[in-house]
Enzyme design. Structure first.
Site, short mmCIF file in Angstrom:
data_model
loop_
_atom_site.label_atom_id
_atom_site.label_comp_id
_atom_site.label_asym_id
_atom_site.label_seq_id
_atom_site.Cartn_x
_atom_site.Cartn_y
_atom_site.Cartn_z
N TYR A 148 38.64 47.30 36.26
CA TYR A 148 39.73 48.08 36.86
C TYR A 148 40.79 48.48 35.82
O TYR A 148 41.76 49.13 36.16
CB TYR A 148 40.31 47.42 38.12
CG TYR A 148 41.00 46.08 37.98
CD1 TYR A 148 42.20 45.96 37.27
CD2 TYR A 148 40.51 44.96 38.62
CE1 TYR A 148 42.86 44.75 37.19
CE2 TYR A 148 41.14 43.74 38.55
CZ TYR A 148 42.33 43.64 37.82
OH TYR A 148 42.97 42.44 37.74
N LYS A 163 46.20 45.76 32.04
CA LYS A 163 44.88 45.81 31.41
C LYS A 163 44.57 47.21 30.89
O LYS A 163 43.90 47.37 29.86
CB LYS A 163 43.80 45.36 32.40
CG LYS A 163 43.92 43.90 32.86
CD LYS A 163 43.36 42.93 31.84
CE LYS A 163 43.29 41.52 32.42
NZ LYS A 163 42.80 40.53 31.44
#
Ligand code: COA
Length: 283
Positions: A148, A163
């Protein structure tokens, strides 16, 4: 699969290395003859991990520090380098995450996760990167992401944003620092059943359904991720730079594929449905 001394001459710093996937990577690297240092916030698991690595014949050390604080990180890594020698590789594994509706997040909740994941990765990478540039030694950075990072994900917004930032950091510095002999790569794991992740991200009673939804019908084994990490850290991957390798059983691809849901049904039923739709067969 690997030569027993694949990581000889390497001294590897693993953030969040006291538990979960961090510990699995620490064990694998030490087993391949790397010296391994683990850092994190909780002394208990760090000490236990370092002891276990030494009991297995490895060279290991630990230091407690918060990756959000560059001064703490600098002091801890200086002490660890005195003990084990100069670091040659860094694994950015420390993370913070929880499930929450984004409209309910406090500013501090967003801040906390982004500071651990994105800022922590930046601090550790810049710290060791500066030393490697000064020493003209080169170095290797491996960061633990998630699919993701590029897909986005509901209910883990701070983690998804952080991230994505780490993916950008990896690709940016892979090019900028190649001239210094520093290469950066990432691994994007899907579901791996560690206590840290599953206690926060897998609601009770949903694990079996999650397994069934995976194309391979199972979760990942920490040892599988550790093997991939060892390869990417090793000289075998010397020409791999700026890459993110997904290890998720094919889950993210399936989520993005229009007809992926068919694989959740019994195959006989799918075949019968498709056969009935063939021209000339429709009722
Ligand atoms: N839902 C919504 N908000 C949450 C939350 C949750 N489940 N858990 C924490 N928060 C909020 C807190 O309320 C706080 O915000 P506030 O001050 O506005 O109330 C903020 O996040 C920071 O929480 P705190 O517990 O003080 O931070 P911490 O630094 O002690 O812990 C966490 C960091 C929250 C990320 C914690 O889960 C952690 O330590 N995780 C480490 C391991 C981990 O997450 N592993 C998973 C990897 S996949």
């Amino acid at each position: 699969m690997f030569r027993d001394d694949l990581l000889r001459d390497q001294t590897i710093l693993i953030t969040g290395g006291g538990s979960g996937l961090g510990r699995a990577m620490a064990e694998r690297c030490a087993g391949l003859e790397a010296a391994v240092a683990v850092v994190g916030r909780r002394p208990g698991p760090l000490e236990e991990t370092a002891d276990a690595l030494r009991d297995g014949g490895g060279r290991a050390a630990w230091a407690s520090c918060d990756v959000r604080d560059p001064q703490q990180l600098a002091a801890a890594t200086e002490r660890l380098e005195e003990e084990l020698g100069p670091f040659t590789a860094l694994v950015n594994n420390a993370a913070g995450n929880f499930l929450a509706p984004s409209e309910d997040l406090s500013a501090n909740a967003f801040d906390t996760v982004v500071k651990i994941v994105l800022y922590g990765t930046f601090h550790a990478t810049q710290l060791l990167g500066r030393r490697w540039i000064e020493r003209r030694s080169g170095g290797v950075v491996l960061s633990i992401l998630t699919p993701y990072a590029w897909m986005g994900s509901p209910f883990v917004l701070p983690s998804a944003c952080a991230k994505a930032g780490v993916l950008a950091l990896t690709r940016s510095l892979a090019i900028e620092w190649a001239t210094y002999g520093i290469r950066l790569n990432a691994i994007a794991p899907g579901p791996f059943p560690t206590d840290g992740a599953f206690s926060r991200l897998m609601p009770p009673g949903m694990a079996e359904a999650a397994k069934r939804a995976n194309p391979l019908g199972r979760f990942g084994e920490p040892a599988e991720l550790a093997d991939l990490a060892a390869f990417l850290l090793s000289p075998m991957a010397a020409y791999v730079n700026g890459e993110c390798v997904t290890i998720d059983g094919g889950q993210w691809l399936k989520q993005g594929q229009e007809f992926g849901g068919f694989t959740d049904l019994p195959r006989d039923q799918v075949k019968a449905t498709m056969a009935a739709m063939r021209p000339g067969k429709r009722g």
